[in-house]
Motif scaffolding. Structure first.
Motif, PDB file in Angstrom:
ATOM      1  N   LEU A 112      -5.340   7.275   1.702  1.00 51.65           N
ATOM      2  CA  LEU A 112      -4.907   5.916   2.025  1.00 51.65           C
ATOM      3  C   LEU A 112      -5.944   4.896   1.564  1.00 51.65           C
ATOM      4  O   LEU A 112      -5.594   3.796   1.120  1.00 51.65           O
ATOM      5  CB  LEU A 112      -4.651   5.791   3.529  1.00 51.65           C
TER       6      LEU A 112
ATOM      7  N   THR B 144      -3.679  11.517  -2.118  1.00 49.78           N
ATOM      8  CA  THR B 144      -3.095  11.187  -0.820  1.00 49.78           C
ATOM      9  C   THR B 144      -3.977  10.264   0.014  1.00 49.78           C
ATOM     10  O   THR B 144      -3.593   9.888   1.110  1.00 49.78           O
ATOM     11  CB  THR B 144      -2.821  12.473  -0.019  1.00 49.78           C
TER      12      THR B 144
ATOM     13  N   VAL C  14       0.850  -1.198   0.000  1.00 50.85           N
ATOM     14  CA  VAL C  14       0.000   0.000   0.000  1.00 50.85           C
ATOM     15  C   VAL C  14       0.884   1.246   0.000  1.00 50.85           C
ATOM     16  O   VAL C  14       0.631   2.203  -0.734  1.00 50.85           O
ATOM     17  CB  VAL C  14      -0.967   0.018   1.209  1.00 50.85           C
ATOM     18  N   TRP C  15       1.954   1.218   0.804  1.00 51.65           N
ATOM     19  CA  TRP C  15       2.873   2.360   0.837  1.00 51.65           C
ATOM     20  C   TRP C  15       3.507   2.580  -0.539  1.00 51.65           C
ATOM     21  O   TRP C  15       3.607   3.721  -1.002  1.00 51.65           O
ATOM     22  CB  TRP C  15       3.975   2.153   1.884  1.00 51.65           C
TER      23      TRP C  15
ATOM     24  N   ILE D 277       2.396   1.740  -3.521  1.00 54.90           N
ATOM     25  CA  ILE D 277       1.396   2.294  -4.441  1.00 54.90           C
ATOM     26  C   ILE D 277       1.117   3.750  -4.079  1.00 54.90           C
ATOM     27  O   ILE D 277       1.040   4.623  -4.950  1.00 54.90           O
ATOM     28  CB  ILE D 277       0.110   1.443  -4.414  1.00 54.90           C
ATOM     29  N   GLY D 278       0.978   4.007  -2.780  1.00 56.66           N
ATOM     30  CA  GLY D 278       0.746   5.375  -2.331  1.00 56.66           C
ATOM     31  C   GLY D 278       1.881   6.304  -2.694  1.00 56.66           C
ATOM     32  O   GLY D 278       1.671   7.472  -3.028  1.00 56.66           O
ATOM     33  N   ASN D 279       3.102   5.794  -2.643  1.00 58.51           N
ATOM     34  CA  ASN D 279       4.274   6.577  -3.023  1.00 58.51           C
ATOM     35  C   ASN D 279       4.120   7.115  -4.446  1.00 58.51           C
ATOM     36  O   ASN D 279       4.388   8.286  -4.713  1.00 58.51           O
ATOM     37  CB  ASN D 279       5.527   5.710  -2.900  1.00 58.51           C
TER      38      ASN D 279
ATOM     39  N   HIS E 198      -5.330   4.181  -2.025  1.00 53.12           N
ATOM     40  CA  HIS E 198      -4.120   3.370  -2.184  1.00 53.12           C
ATOM     41  C   HIS E 198      -4.430   1.905  -1.874  1.00 53.12           C
ATOM     42  O   HIS E 198      -4.008   1.007  -2.604  1.00 53.12           O
ATOM     43  CB  HIS E 198      -3.001   3.872  -1.267  1.00 53.12           C
ATOM     44  N   ARG E 199      -5.193   1.683  -0.810  1.00 53.98           N
ATOM     45  CA  ARG E 199      -5.594   0.311  -0.455  1.00 53.98           C
ATOM     46  C   ARG E 199      -6.490  -0.285  -1.528  1.00 53.98           C
ATOM     47  O   ARG E 199      -6.337  -1.457  -1.892  1.00 53.98           O
ATOM     48  CB  ARG E 199      -6.328   0.301   0.887  1.00 53.98           C
TER      49      ARG E 199
ATOM     50  N   MET F 165       1.127   7.197  -6.185  1.00 52.60           N
ATOM     51  CA  MET F 165      -0.108   7.980  -6.304  1.00 52.60           C
ATOM     52  C   MET F 165       0.015   9.357  -5.642  1.00 52.60           C
ATOM     53  O   MET F 165      -0.617  10.321  -6.094  1.00 52.60           O
ATOM     54  CB  MET F 165      -1.290   7.198  -5.718  1.00 52.60           C
ATOM     55  N   ARG F 166       0.817   9.468  -4.581  1.00 48.98           N
ATOM     56  CA  ARG F 166       1.068  10.765  -3.945  1.00 48.98           C
ATOM     57  C   ARG F 166       2.079  11.576  -4.745  1.00 48.98           C
ATOM     58  O   ARG F 166       2.282  12.756  -4.493  1.00 48.98           O
ATOM     59  CB  ARG F 166       1.603  10.570  -2.527  1.00 48.98           C
TER      60      ARG F 166
END
Length: 159
Positions: free
Chosen positions: A67, A65, A37-38, A40-42, A70-71, A44-45
């Motif tokens: 979460l 941003t 998740v982190w 992917i979030g990295n 991202h999940r 996407m952010r």
């Protein structure tokens, strides 16, 4: 050894390799869910664009941003990976029991799911500008798409 036996062996090894790869990819995402998740979030952010040297681009307005998003992105990829792994293993079992003709619909379905999650990752990365600061990730997605295409051609080729 006859030619058709060596072709069968080669296709069988690649079908098993595909099933193993898909299984490990899904297991890795399950086992390290928060890390995935982190990651992917990295993207996407758009964090890599904000690291030194900062890359100022109008694309930064696309950054997400949330979460939850991202999940959700990981859950979609994970569902496709699990479906691909299950259908690939079904194809392997049918391949060993009856040959490529019996296995082909299942292997093709696994490759469809694989292409779908790879395209989601690639297109998502393109949307979030990963070609600017995450070139190796983009290259990885492209190489995996080429591998998917090569496997599709190999499994569906007729002598």
């Amino acid at each position: 050894m006859q030619l058709h036996h060596t072709i069968w062996l080669f296709q069988c090894i690649l079908a098993m390799g595909l099933a193993c790869w898909l299984s490990i990819a899904a297991l890795n995402n399950l086992h390290a869910f928060h890390g995935s998740v982190w990651a992917i979030g990295n993207t996407m952010r758009m964090d890599p664009l904000r690291q030194d040297p900062t890359i100022d681009t109008p694309l930064l307005r696309r950054a997400l941003t949330s979460l939850r998003l991202h999940r959700l992105a990981l859950l979609v990829v994970l569902a496709l990976q699990l479906g691909a792994a299950i259908t690939a293993w079904s194809g392997v079992v049918l391949f060993l029991g009856g040959g490529i003709g019996d296995a082909l619909p299942w292997l093709n379905l696994a490759l469809c799911a694989m292409a779908a999650f790879l395209l989601l990752m690639h297109l998502g990365g393109l949307w979030f500008g990963y070609w600017i600061a995450q070139e190796s990730l983009q290259t990885t997605h492209l190489v995996l798409l080429l591998w998917t295409l090569a496997l599709f051609m190999l499994f569906n080729a007729r002598l």
